[in-house]
Enzyme design. Structure first.
Site, PDB file in Angstrom:
ATOM      1  N   CYS A  95       0.840  -1.204   0.000  1.00  0.00           N
ATOM      2  CA  CYS A  95       0.000   0.000   0.000  1.00  0.00           C
ATOM      3  C   CYS A  95       0.871   1.249   0.000  1.00  0.00           C
ATOM      4  O   CYS A  95       1.924   1.251   0.630  1.00  0.00           O
ATOM      5  CB  CYS A  95      -0.919   0.008   1.216  1.00  0.00           C
ATOM      6  SG  CYS A  95      -2.461  -0.843   0.886  1.00  0.00           S
ATOM      7  N   PRO A  96       0.427   2.234  -0.755  1.00  0.00           N
ATOM      8  CA  PRO A  96      -0.879   2.426  -1.389  1.00  0.00           C
ATOM      9  C   PRO A  96      -0.944   1.981  -2.849  1.00  0.00           C
ATOM     10  O   PRO A  96      -1.937   2.215  -3.519  1.00  0.00           O
ATOM     11  CB  PRO A  96      -1.082   3.933  -1.303  1.00  0.00           C
ATOM     12  CG  PRO A  96       0.297   4.476  -1.529  1.00  0.00           C
ATOM     13  CD  PRO A  96       1.211   3.483  -0.809  1.00  0.00           C
TER      14      PRO A  96
END
Length: 73
Positions: free
Chosen positions: A12-13
């Site tokens: 992530c992201p």
């Protein structure tokens, strides 16, 4: 149609950004299956679905290392 995107190598992201980019290319009622590693913040995909006007069809653990999220445009 149904599409699949393997994001297990990403953290992530990046999976969220990749999903957003992929959804732009899909037609209405197409489904996108995301294969995520457990390091991804999978809870963010329910928020992502709501904010991007897509349906969160299903989410489940495929294995000890993979989590599946299915979105419908």
């Amino acid at each position: 149609m149904k599409y699949q995107l393997n994001l297990t190598a990403l953290r992530c992201p990046i999976p969220l950004l990749s999903a957003k980019k992929a959804l732009k290319n899909l037609d209405k009622n197409d489904e996108l299956m995301l294969i995520l590693n457990l390091e991804s913040a999978v809870e963010n995909f329910s928020i992502f679905a709501e904010e991007n006007s897509v349906a969160l069809v299903e989410q489940y653990y495929a294995s000890e290392k993979e989590f599946i999220v299915i979105l419908k445009k």
